[in-house]
Motif scaffolding. Sequence first.
Motif, PDB file in Angstrom:
ATOM      1  N   SER A 283       0.545  -1.516  -0.341  1.00 42.33           N
ATOM      2  CA  SER A 283      -0.102  -0.041  -0.060  1.00 42.33           C
ATOM      3  C   SER A 283       1.063   1.446   0.153  1.00 42.33           C
ATOM      4  CB  SER A 283      -0.779  -0.439   1.265  1.00 42.33           C
ATOM      5  OG  SER A 283      -0.542   0.269   2.559  1.00 42.33           O
ATOM      6  N   GLU A 285       0.503   5.776   0.121  1.00 39.16           N
ATOM      7  CA  GLU A 285      -0.735   6.316   0.486  1.00 39.16           C
ATOM      8  C   GLU A 285       0.269   8.473  -0.881  1.00 39.16           C
ATOM      9  OE1 GLU A 285      -1.871   9.809   4.026  1.00 39.16           O
ATOM     10  OE2 GLU A 285      -1.187   7.524   4.730  1.00 39.16           O
ATOM     11  N   GLU A 286      -0.612   8.893  -1.632  1.00 39.00           N
ATOM     12  CA  GLU A 286      -0.487   9.640  -2.773  1.00 39.00           C
ATOM     13  C   GLU A 286      -0.049  10.562  -1.607  1.00 39.00           C
ATOM     14  OE1 GLU A 286      -0.929  11.130  -6.733  1.00 39.00           O
ATOM     15  OE2 GLU A 286      -1.897   9.789  -5.654  1.00 39.00           O
ATOM     16  N   GLN A 287       0.944  11.924  -1.611  1.00 40.59           N
ATOM     17  CA  GLN A 287       0.884  12.739  -1.131  1.00 40.59           C
ATOM     18  C   GLN A 287       1.245  13.573  -1.501  1.00 40.59           C
ATOM     19  OE1 GLN A 287       0.377  12.985   2.488  1.00 40.59           O
ATOM     20  NE2 GLN A 287       0.249  11.407   2.979  1.00 40.59           N
ATOM     21  N   LYS A 300       8.545   4.437   7.865  1.00 41.88           N
ATOM     22  CA  LYS A 300       7.861   5.407   7.176  1.00 41.88           C
ATOM     23  C   LYS A 300       9.119   5.884   5.827  1.00 41.88           C
ATOM     24  CE  LYS A 300       3.766   6.376   9.684  1.00 41.88           C
ATOM     25  NZ  LYS A 300       2.921   5.457   9.130  1.00 41.88           N
TER      26      LYS A 300
END
Length: 314
Positions: A283, A285-287, A300
């Motif tokens: 997975s 998470e687009e930032q 992270k």
Amino acid sequence: MTNNSTNSTYLRSSQAYKPTGQEIATFGAVHLDVTDLHRSVEFWQAYIGLQVRSATAESAELGTESSTLVVLHATAKTPFRNGYSGIYHLAIHPSNEVEFARVLARLITKRYPISPTDHTMSKAIYMEDPDGITVEVTLETPERLARLELSPRGPIAVDTDGTVRAASAALDVEAVLKVLPDHDLTRPLADDTKVGHVHLYVSDVEAAHRFYKGLGFLDNMYLPQYGMADLGAGGAFGHRIAVNAGHTRGRPQAPAGTAGLRYYTIRFDTPERLKMALQSVSSAEEQAGGFLVTDPAGNKVLLTASLGQDRGPI
């Protein structure tokens, strides 16, 4: 990959890490949670030699004239705690002997506690920031290393001229300081200074190794029996991401509010390389600055192919 004998086992040989001549990735900003922003800024500026690029009451960006290398966040309530997955140390890499010597001279003059160390493949200065996070300043010298071995006495390094020394030997401080052309210890680090490697504590070396191999990094040393793995990015210096579980096997991240790593940034050399890396993770998470992923130990990582300032999630 190994050459067993009665006395030693080769860790690095022609069958191990093979530089391709091109780094597939470099590092962007490393984000740290700290307890006292003013005190931490003073450490990075006055002792390491970074410049403050921007600052608010809650955070500060430090680096060179053109690049942010470290971002500090005033969010931690307690100092760094050993025994948990997270940051082992981050390393600032000056580009030449003079820049490295200037940092060493400044730290000695200011009487800051340090451990000057010769790894043969690099010359290093270890210290702790005000919260107890280990920081390394590293001069890359891979041309000196012929191989690393395991012996009954522990790891040893064999120099290209045949000199044998401990893998972590005492640095010849006087020899390093001789290259200084002047006594200006206030000069900040040059613009070509970079974050050169990140060393992490993990709960499972095998899982961490699979994760970073999946991102595209290359084996330098893989020794799960010793709780460690080391990976390169294709250049001559094969120590870009390292993971250790000697004291953290099965251990989680430190409790919330502890000083330490918030996240660090990997910049791939092409968008295609970033796409391939993202296909290897479960997975992301687009930032605004890229894609935030988490390694198996909970560390992270912001993945990007951008040449921007890696502001990412705050």
